[in-house]
Design a protein around this motif. Sequence first.
Motif, PDB file in Angstrom:
ATOM      1  N   SER A 145       0.845  -1.203   0.000  1.00 20.56           N
ATOM      2  CA  SER A 145       0.000   0.000   0.000  1.00 20.56           C
ATOM      3  C   SER A 145       0.873   1.242   0.000  1.00 20.56           C
ATOM      4  O   SER A 145       2.103   1.165   0.172  1.00 20.56           O
ATOM      5  CB  SER A 145      -0.892   0.007   1.245  1.00 20.56           C
ATOM      6  N   TYR A 146       0.214   2.362  -0.176  1.00 17.53           N
ATOM      7  CA  TYR A 146       0.927   3.644  -0.133  1.00 17.53           C
ATOM      8  C   TYR A 146       1.584   3.820   1.240  1.00 17.53           C
ATOM      9  O   TYR A 146       2.736   4.238   1.329  1.00 17.53           O
ATOM     10  CB  TYR A 146      -0.031   4.805  -0.426  1.00 17.53           C
ATOM     11  N   LEU A 147       0.874   3.521   2.299  1.00 11.18           N
ATOM     12  CA  LEU A 147       1.416   3.678   3.646  1.00 11.18           C
ATOM     13  C   LEU A 147       2.650   2.788   3.829  1.00 11.18           C
ATOM     14  O   LEU A 147       3.651   3.213   4.418  1.00 11.18           O
ATOM     15  CB  LEU A 147       0.357   3.330   4.702  1.00 11.18           C
ATOM     16  N   HIS A 148       2.582   1.588   3.306  1.00  6.56           N
ATOM     17  CA  HIS A 148       3.725   0.679   3.363  1.00  6.56           C
ATOM     18  C   HIS A 148       4.917   1.281   2.589  1.00  6.56           C
ATOM     19  O   HIS A 148       6.062   1.238   3.062  1.00  6.56           O
ATOM     20  CB  HIS A 148       3.316  -0.678   2.790  1.00  6.56           C
ATOM     21  N   LEU A 149       4.648   1.838   1.413  1.00  9.90           N
ATOM     22  CA  LEU A 149       5.702   2.484   0.622  1.00  9.90           C
ATOM     23  C   LEU A 149       6.290   3.668   1.384  1.00  9.90           C
ATOM     24  O   LEU A 149       7.518   3.828   1.439  1.00  9.90           O
ATOM     25  CB  LEU A 149       5.146   2.957  -0.729  1.00  9.90           C
ATOM     26  N   GLN A 150       5.435   4.478   1.973  1.00 13.09           N
ATOM     27  CA  GLN A 150       5.910   5.640   2.723  1.00 13.09           C
ATOM     28  C   GLN A 150       6.806   5.200   3.875  1.00 13.09           C
ATOM     29  O   GLN A 150       7.880   5.769   4.080  1.00 13.09           O
ATOM     30  CB  GLN A 150       4.709   6.429   3.261  1.00 13.09           C
ATOM     31  N   ASN A 151       6.401   4.176   4.607  1.00 14.48           N
ATOM     32  CA  ASN A 151       7.228   3.677   5.717  1.00 14.48           C
ATOM     33  C   ASN A 151       8.548   3.109   5.214  1.00 14.48           C
ATOM     34  O   ASN A 151       9.600   3.307   5.837  1.00 14.48           O
ATOM     35  CB  ASN A 151       6.465   2.627   6.522  1.00 14.48           C
ATOM     36  N   TYR A 152       8.499   2.426   4.086  1.00 12.66           N
ATOM     37  CA  TYR A 152       9.717   1.895   3.466  1.00 12.66           C
ATOM     38  C   TYR A 152      10.680   3.042   3.134  1.00 12.66           C
ATOM     39  O   TYR A 152      11.882   2.970   3.402  1.00 12.66           O
ATOM     40  CB  TYR A 152       9.340   1.111   2.197  1.00 12.66           C
ATOM     41  N   LEU A 153      10.147   4.116   2.561  1.00  7.37           N
ATOM     42  CA  LEU A 153      10.990   5.257   2.178  1.00  7.37           C
ATOM     43  C   LEU A 153      11.503   6.021   3.395  1.00  7.37           C
ATOM     44  O   LEU A 153      12.633   6.538   3.378  1.00  7.37           O
ATOM     45  CB  LEU A 153      10.239   6.177   1.221  1.00  7.37           C
ATOM     46  N   ILE A 154      10.710   6.080   4.448  1.00  8.53           N
ATOM     47  CA  ILE A 154      11.169   6.713   5.691  1.00  8.53           C
ATOM     48  C   ILE A 154      12.351   5.930   6.253  1.00  8.53           C
ATOM     49  O   ILE A 154      13.361   6.511   6.663  1.00  8.53           O
ATOM     50  CB  ILE A 154      10.013   6.823   6.716  1.00  8.53           C
ATOM     51  N   LYS A 155      12.226   4.600   6.242  1.00 10.39           N
ATOM     52  CA  LYS A 155      13.347   3.778   6.714  1.00 10.39           C
ATOM     53  C   LYS A 155      14.564   3.951   5.800  1.00 10.39           C
ATOM     54  O   LYS A 155      15.707   3.956   6.267  1.00 10.39           O
ATOM     55  CB  LYS A 155      12.931   2.307   6.784  1.00 10.39           C
ATOM     56  N   SER A 156      14.328   4.110   4.517  1.00  7.46           N
ATOM     57  CA  SER A 156      15.436   4.352   3.583  1.00  7.46           C
ATOM     58  C   SER A 156      16.129   5.669   3.914  1.00  7.46           C
ATOM     59  O   SER A 156      17.361   5.758   3.871  1.00  7.46           O
ATOM     60  CB  SER A 156      14.934   4.381   2.141  1.00  7.46           C
ATOM     61  N   CYS A 157      15.340   6.701   4.242  1.00  3.43           N
ATOM     62  CA  CYS A 157      15.921   7.990   4.640  1.00  3.43           C
ATOM     63  C   CYS A 157      16.748   7.818   5.916  1.00  3.43           C
ATOM     64  O   CYS A 157      17.871   8.332   6.008  1.00  3.43           O
ATOM     65  CB  CYS A 157      14.833   9.038   4.869  1.00  3.43           C
TER      66      CYS A 157
END
Length: 189
Positions: free
Chosen positions: A74-86
């Motif tokens: 989901s979008y929320l999952h993608l956002q969390n993935y990108l936050i962890k990437s940051c």
Amino acid sequence: MLSPDQILQQLKRRPQNPELWAQLYDLLEPRLHKYSQDLMRRMRIDPELGDDVVQDVLLRLLENFSRITNQVSSYLHLQNYLIKSCRNKILEQQRAIQVRLSKEEILRFRFEDMVSQAFVKEIQQAENRQFVEDLLKKVNPRCQKLVRSFLLSHQALTEYAQENGIKIGTIYTQWQRCIDEFKKLVSPM
């Protein structure tokens, strides 16, 4: 207007659509930017570097979109993935900074650590002596002799006066005139 999940699903089907990318960017960038700056501030890293972190993470999303979106639901999952990437990128930068600083410290030749304090003092005295010698070339001969005797030979002014037949009462005014000459040479105009 599409929901964040709808934008993500349509991008999975049509990854070349620039309008969908713009919408996804507008959704993700502010959140990633805020997170990165807050984390960097807490870690005492220049928060301005947060812009570079976010852009790097979003660029990697663009380059590896299919692989990444196959892992998120989901979008929320993608956002969390990108936050962890940051977060990971920031930690990576901090480690690189620490390694660079420790390498610089090791590579920096610390002369004072390699030799005794007495040797360092001798070097400083030699530098001071050279400075005085350079200045002496620019003053009148009488001052050259007086200053060389007092500063470089460590002779007392009264001893110098007695050896050179100068009245002791006048040696201090001569000394002051020589000091004034030196001040003119070393003080900024």
